[in-house]
Design a protein around this motif. Structure first.
Motif, mmCIF file in Angstrom:
data_model
loop_
_atom_site.group_PDB
_atom_site.id
_atom_site.type_symbol
_atom_site.label_atom_id
_atom_site.label_comp_id
_atom_site.label_asym_id
_atom_site.label_seq_id
_atom_site.Cartn_x
_atom_site.Cartn_y
_atom_site.Cartn_z
ATOM 1 N N THR A 82 -3.839 -25.376 32.026
ATOM 2 C CA THR A 82 -4.580 -26.067 30.965
ATOM 3 C C THR A 82 -5.881 -26.688 31.450
ATOM 4 O OG1 THR A 82 -3.197 -28.021 31.395
ATOM 5 C CG2 THR A 82 -2.524 -26.570 29.608
ATOM 6 N N GLN A 83 -6.105 -26.731 32.756
ATOM 7 C CA GLN A 83 -7.347 -27.237 33.337
ATOM 8 C C GLN A 83 -7.611 -28.703 32.954
ATOM 9 O OE1 GLN A 83 -9.510 -24.096 34.674
ATOM 10 N NE2 GLN A 83 -7.321 -23.719 34.642
ATOM 11 N N ILE A 107 -10.164 -20.318 35.809
ATOM 12 C CA ILE A 107 -9.925 -19.971 34.414
ATOM 13 C C ILE A 107 -8.856 -18.891 34.286
ATOM 14 C CG2 ILE A 107 -11.732 -18.231 34.320
ATOM 15 C CD1 ILE A 107 -10.716 -20.748 31.570
ATOM 16 N N LYS A 108 -8.703 -18.054 35.286
ATOM 17 C CA LYS A 108 -7.703 -16.989 35.204
ATOM 18 C C LYS A 108 -6.279 -17.544 35.170
ATOM 19 C CE LYS A 108 -7.420 -16.315 40.224
ATOM 20 N NZ LYS A 108 -7.595 -15.358 41.330
ATOM 21 N N GLY A 125 -0.406 -36.742 28.574
ATOM 22 C CA GLY A 125 -0.394 -35.298 28.379
ATOM 23 C C GLY A 125 -0.990 -34.833 27.070
ATOM 24 N N THR A 126 -1.615 -35.733 26.314
ATOM 25 C CA THR A 126 -2.199 -35.331 25.036
ATOM 26 C C THR A 126 -3.279 -34.272 25.225
ATOM 27 O OG1 THR A 126 -1.705 -37.436 23.945
ATOM 28 C CG2 THR A 126 -3.533 -36.142 23.050
ATOM 29 N N LEU A 127 -4.117 -34.439 26.239
ATOM 30 C CA LEU A 127 -5.172 -33.453 26.476
ATOM 31 C C LEU A 127 -4.566 -32.094 26.809
ATOM 32 C CD1 LEU A 127 -8.103 -32.641 26.785
ATOM 33 C CD2 LEU A 127 -8.042 -33.500 29.141
ATOM 34 N N GLY A 128 -3.544 -32.060 27.629
ATOM 35 C CA GLY A 128 -2.895 -30.794 27.946
ATOM 36 C C GLY A 128 -2.319 -30.127 26.712
ATOM 37 N N GLN A 129 -1.763 -30.915 25.799
ATOM 38 C CA GLN A 129 -1.233 -30.361 24.553
ATOM 39 C C GLN A 129 -2.349 -29.809 23.677
ATOM 40 O OE1 GLN A 129 1.912 -29.960 25.422
ATOM 41 N NE2 GLN A 129 2.777 -30.810 23.549
ATOM 42 N N VAL A 178 -8.485 -23.630 26.133
ATOM 43 C CA VAL A 178 -9.255 -24.500 27.024
ATOM 44 C C VAL A 178 -10.578 -24.914 26.394
ATOM 45 C CG1 VAL A 178 -10.415 -24.609 29.254
ATOM 46 C CG2 VAL A 178 -8.165 -23.551 29.076
ATOM 47 N N LYS A 179 -11.341 -23.964 25.913
ATOM 48 C CA LYS A 179 -12.626 -24.292 25.308
ATOM 49 C C LYS A 179 -12.446 -24.941 23.939
ATOM 50 C CE LYS A 179 -17.157 -22.319 24.231
ATOM 51 N NZ LYS A 179 -17.234 -22.916 22.881
ATOM 52 N N GLY A 180 -11.481 -24.454 23.163
ATOM 53 C CA GLY A 180 -11.248 -25.030 21.843
ATOM 54 C C GLY A 180 -10.848 -26.488 21.915
#
Length: 1043
Positions: A144-145, A456-457, A674-678, A685-687
């Motif tokens: 999820t970066q 990114i991969k 973990g909200t950002l990861g969700q 990732v970009k969205g």
């Protein structure tokens, strides 16, 4: 009749005499409405007498006392007469007893804090002869970066973890890594990316077992800022043992220069040293490491002479290189030599292997280890490098303290003084792929370089595989409610990052050979014969097709269910036009298209259905709010990012709801770890970056960690994404304690936010001073003068500073909204406004005490910001509602602006209510009247009422009944206890207008009529599941510290 205040004081006297049994016989109807409802359809409260007889020693509750209770407690017993009037009063009193609410009063008032635990640090005796030792990549954030991966250094008797980003607990739960075994934790940087999971981890450890446990935390001096901030919500039961090093956190003048490694741990098992990195600027070196909070003598190093260029930059810029050195490996024990020296077989052999000299058994000589051991081999060395920016690279390549580990490029045959076996690089690829960095890596010729930075991969390999499999199954069954595929590909995200490496920095592929990090990849250090990479536990890849094939094999009937769900939406598309509409009626008729799942609504006046025939399609009409007339799919989408409570689990993250208003912007309700990861898992990732940039407001219900510890990461990312664009600070609305935390934390990272206290947005504040949101500029000026004098200034605080966002005279024990302060004609004089609690104020906290002189000033700047935000989002109102959970706990009401239909008639906007954490309470019921959507917590199943009361939560049935009493059109249940890892226990007879929430569920407001129809199909996914408490596999006891 006595006054209401006198009645309360009398009740308080009774409470002091017998706090477990209190009757409020003379309270008015308005006050009683705060405690119970007379609605026949809303019987939330059980008979409190039977409950208290068993649990009166566990926690205090507000309940009624029987005559026998009063006799036993020494209270006066009222004489009873046989008149019909008394008989009637007795019957009414008994009825009231059955209706009175049961809740944990101490918890609601904030007085339920446990006594400070004597948390002991684990003192495991090191085992110098370790049979197993390795470093392992814990791949948090790799897909999820959103956060930095962690690294585990494993020994037989000790565990060390480097970095604790958000999601670490959830990761350990899935991969069965026991948090209770961790001894030390090290931070390579102190920021939300590397330490976002630390607060939740500490709270979880403090809740393990009877006494709890804690660990030592090491980090640069910036760690002090994080610890100070966490004190706001980490209770006294969670002791934090920190050891910081480097420049003093508050240093503002020239400091000493520390370029030598800082030895943190040095024993017979491991030596761990820290080397500080700081970004270099054109002005010279900055942030050079010096001694911080620990003793110089204890760690055994001293500073060099300071230079003029040694200045401290912004906190949070420090980074650390950790050098982990294992002791040398002793040579092979020569048994023949030992016998020749007169030694008998026994414990003396082991002493020699440990490096100790012993006396010979048969000769009068001392035998030394070198006499019986072969040549020693140097111990393995691992270096962890976190170089976050190109500015840090300049300092990294110039470190003289690493000279002993370099190989001389002019004569590689000489080798190095110390051979590095493994290097783990945590920096981003934009740094590690530069020519300068690669050339520096090449100086460690013997090392294997594991690149653990964001690539990114890596998005194609989900780290939380159980959750990804879960999401893919939901997506297969109902993509309308679960658009997230679970497994992402590079084609899906359409993400093509710009290569940050310029042509002059192009990297020849032959400079240095690297190894891409994989989740759970190991590098074995002991036994020495197995030294090197170990991929034996790396999870096998699972493709989306394989995940669906598994589903079809386990549940073959899912194919038919999928077709039924598909037909639901197809038929809805054919009947988007309402069947009938009565101009003078507040409702319209909505077609229901699934004949196999008929809505049952017996006995409810709010719901009615009847079969009608529309051509060859049999449909069901049901009541829907008029606000859904001509609704579009671009109006509102409710994305449930986290539906669990207390702590993250394999299948449910902690609380967070993303409200997508599309072109108008978005907002978050709660923001757990973990909200950002969700967000990344939901939008890509970009969205997710775009979703963060579009945020207009974040509203937080209360200060418990599972509702806000993801906030700093979101705010820091938004700041970085928008730092080169014109933008406004993000509005954060929450309890007062949250502002204290954010203010303290902002010394580490730029959060770029404006805070507004929830108490500023209650109905009581609105009623007391009118509605500032409805005023024009001139009226606001007049309003400002009315509240704060003609000059419009705020009174000085106790520190002598003017601050329109600070509140004075707050009672630390009762932090809820008290008397609202107005300003007299006399400048500087403050008089408390009379509280409306005992006059039937709807939104006041029910545990408020009369005479409490808490003051709160109107935050004009914050109110004006809220006005602008609501206008941008197309909302008419945001009201925070005090609820029954803990001090300053709130629910929230969002009301959309009115619109017009095709006939030009006014249509009310939709209304969304979120309960936060609460027991069922009348204030929330009244606020939820005719809500379009009520999102209500349902922590416990119906059979666990006592647990729900103890922790001031709601059961599933109670949450459903709140929605029924409020006349809410749809109820979405969330915040389930982690004892229900996949699906909670619920009674389907109560679910005619209710839906169970799941992570990644995306509810478009246009789909609300269909929502209950889907529940039976979703339940099919769990037909083979058994309820179990998965957390017991990781922890010995499910903690309740965050609930």
């Amino acid at each position: 009749m006595v006054s209401l205040t006198q009645a309360y004081l009398s009740a308080s006297t009774l409470f002091r005499l017998n706090p477990h049994h209190v009757r409020l016989p003379s309270l008015s109807t308005n006050l009683r409405r705060l405690f119970y409802t007379s609605s026949s359809s809303f019987s939330l409260y059980k008979n409190t007498h039977s409950f208290l007889s068993q649990h009166s020693n566990s926690f205090p509750v507000l309940a009624a006392a029987s005559a026998s209770n009063r006799r036993n407690s020494g209270l006066p017993v009222r004489r009873r007469s046989s008149t019909s009037r008394d008989k009637k009063e007795g019957e009414e009193g008994q009825k009231r007893e059955e209706m009175e609410p049961v809740f944990n009063r101490k918890r609601a008032e904030g007085n339920d804090r446990d006594k400070p635990k004597n948390l002991q640090l684990k003192t495991r005796k090191p085992n110098p002869v370790n049979t197993i030792c390795y470093v392992q990549i814990l791949g948090t954030g790799m897909d999820t970066q959103d956060t930095s991966p962690s690294v585990l250094l494993f020994f037989d008797k000790q565990r060390f973890i480097f970095n604790a980003g958000e999601g670490l607990q959830r990761f350990c739960t899935e991969h069965k890594i026991r948090l209770s075994k961790i001894d030390h934790m090290f931070m390579t940087r102190v920021c939300s990316e590397t330490a976002g999971g630390l607060p939740g981890l500490l709270l979880t450890l403090a809740g393990i077992g009877e006494e709890g446990m804690t660990i030592k935390i090491w980090g640069p001096s910036d760690l002090k800022y994080l610890v100070d901030a966490m004190r706001v919500f980490i209770t006294r039961s969670a002791v934090v043992h920190t050891h910081s090093f480097g420049p003093p956190a508050n240093a503002s003048e020239t400091i000493g220069l520390y370029r030598e490694p800082i030895v943190l741990i040095d024993d017979e098992v491991i030596k761990i040293s820290a080397i500080l990195l700081r970004p270099k600027s054109s002005k010279g070196d900055q942030n050079i490491g010096v001694m911080g909070s620990n003793s110089q003598e204890k760690l055994g190093y001293f500073p060099k002479a300071p230079t003029k260029e040694d200045t401290v930059s912004k906190p949070g810029d420090l980074s650390v290189v950790y050098v982990c050195e294992l002791p040398e490996i002793k040579g092979k024990f020569d048994l023949a030599k030992a016998v020749a020296l007169g030694l008998k077989a026994g414990p003396k052999y082991r002493e020699l292997q440990l490096g100790n000299s012993v006396m010979s058994d048969r000769k009068d000589i001392m035998v030394h280890p070198n006499d019986v051991l072969g040549p020693s081999s140097p111990g393995p060395i691992v270096i962890l490098v976190d170089c976050p920016t190109l500015s840090h690279v300049q300092d990294l390549v110039s470190l003289s303290s690493l000279n002993d580990y370099y190989v001389d490029s002019s004569d590689p045959s000489k080798g190095s003084k110390k051979t590095v076996n493994c290097m783990i690089h945590l920096g981003p690829s934009s740094v590690t792929k530069t020519a300068t960095y690669q050339e520096w890596m090449a100086r460690f010729t013997e090392a294997q370089h594991i690149m653990a930075g964001h690539e990114i991969k890596n998005i194609e390999v989900p780290i939380l595989l159980a959750s990804a499999r879960f999401a893919s199954r939901f997506n297969y069954l109902c993509p309308q409610l679960f658009p997230s595929p679970g497994f992402w590909s590079l084609n899906q995200v359409d993400y093509h990052p710009v290569d940050p490496i310029t042509s002059s920095e192009a990297v020849p592929s032959s400079i240095c050979k690297t190894i891409p990090a994989e989740n759970l990849l190991k590098f074995q250090l002991r036994p020495f014969s197995q030294l090197g990479l170990d991929r034996s536990v790396v999870p096998s890849a699972l493709t989306p097709k394989e995940a669906i094939d598994e589903l079809l094999s386990e549940i073959p009937e899912i194919v038919e269910a999928t077709e039924c769900v598909r037909q639901l939406w197809r038929r809805a598309e054919k009947a988007v036009k309402p069947i009938s509409h009565a101009p003078n009626n507040s409702v319209v008729e909505e077609p229901w298209m699934n004949e196999n799942a008929c809505l049952t609504t017996s006995g409810s006046e709010n719901f009615s259905s009847r079969i009608r025939s529309n051509g060859d399609v049999e449909i069901y009409d049901s009541y829907i709010p008029r606000c859904l007339e001509h609704i579009t799919r671009e109006d509102l989408e409710i994305v449930l990012l986290g539906t669990g409570s207390s702590q993250p689990s394999k299948y449910r993250n902690v609380s967070a709801i993303y409200l997508n208003l599309f072109s108008k912007g978005s907002m978050l309700l709660d923001c757990g770890e973990g909200t950002l990861g969700q967000l990344k898992r939901r939008f890509g990732v970009k969205g997710a970056d775009d979703a963060v940039k579009r945020l207009k407001c974040i509203w937080v219900s209360h200060i418990h960690a599972d509702h806000h510890t993801g906030l700093a990461r979101i705010l820091a990312l938004r700041h970085n994404l928008l730092k080169h664009e014109p933008h406004e600070p993000l509005l954060v609305i929450g309890p007062r304690q949250l502002k204290i935390f954010l203010d303290a934390y902002s010394r580490l990272e730029d959060l770029d936010m404006q805070f507004l206290d929830c108490r500023q947005t209650t109905l009581a504040m609105k009623d007391a001073h009118g509605d500032p949101l409805k005023m024009n500029v001139g009226q606001n000026s007049k309003f400002l003068e009315t509240i704060h004098g003609q000059n419009g200034y705020f009174p000085e605080t106790q520190n002598g500073k003017n601050d329109n966002s600070q509140f004075v005279s707050d009672d630390e024990e009762f932090m809820e909204l008290g008397g609202i302060t107005e300003r007299d004609d006399k400048v500087g004089h403050v008089s408390p406004r009379k509280s409306t609690l005992f006059e039937g104020g709807k939104m006041q906290s029910f545990w408020r005490r009369p005479g409490f002189q808490g003051n709160i000033f109107v935050d004009i700047s914050g109110i004006q910001k809220l006005k602008c935000v609501l206008c941008e989002l197309g909302l008419d109102t945001l009201i925070s509602v005090p609820v029954v959970h803990c001090p300053q706990a709130f629910g929230v009401v969002l009301q959309a602006a009115n619109g017009k239909n095709s006939l030009g008639e006014m249509i009310p906007g939709w209304k969304l209510v979120y309960s936060g954490d609460t027991r069922p309470c009348q204030a929330l019921i009244e606020a939820s009247q005719e809500a379009t959507v009520l999102i209500h917590e349902a922590t416990f199943e119906d059979g666990m009422v006592e647990e729900a009361i103890a922790r001031n939560h709601s059961t599933t049935k109670e949450a459903v009944e709140v929605g029924a009493s409020a006349g809410a059109y749809r109820v979405v249940l969330t915040h389930f206890s982690q004892r229900y890892p996949k699906i909670p226990v619920f009674d389907e007879t109560h679910m005619h207008s209710t839906c169970i929430g799941f992570d990644m569920m995306s509810i478009n407001i246009a789909d609300l009529p269909l929502l209950p129809k889907v529940v039976p199909h979703l339940k099919l996914l769990f037909k083979n599941e058994m309820v179990s408490d998965e957390t017991e596999e990781i922890l010995d006891l499910e903690p309740a510290v965050n609930q």
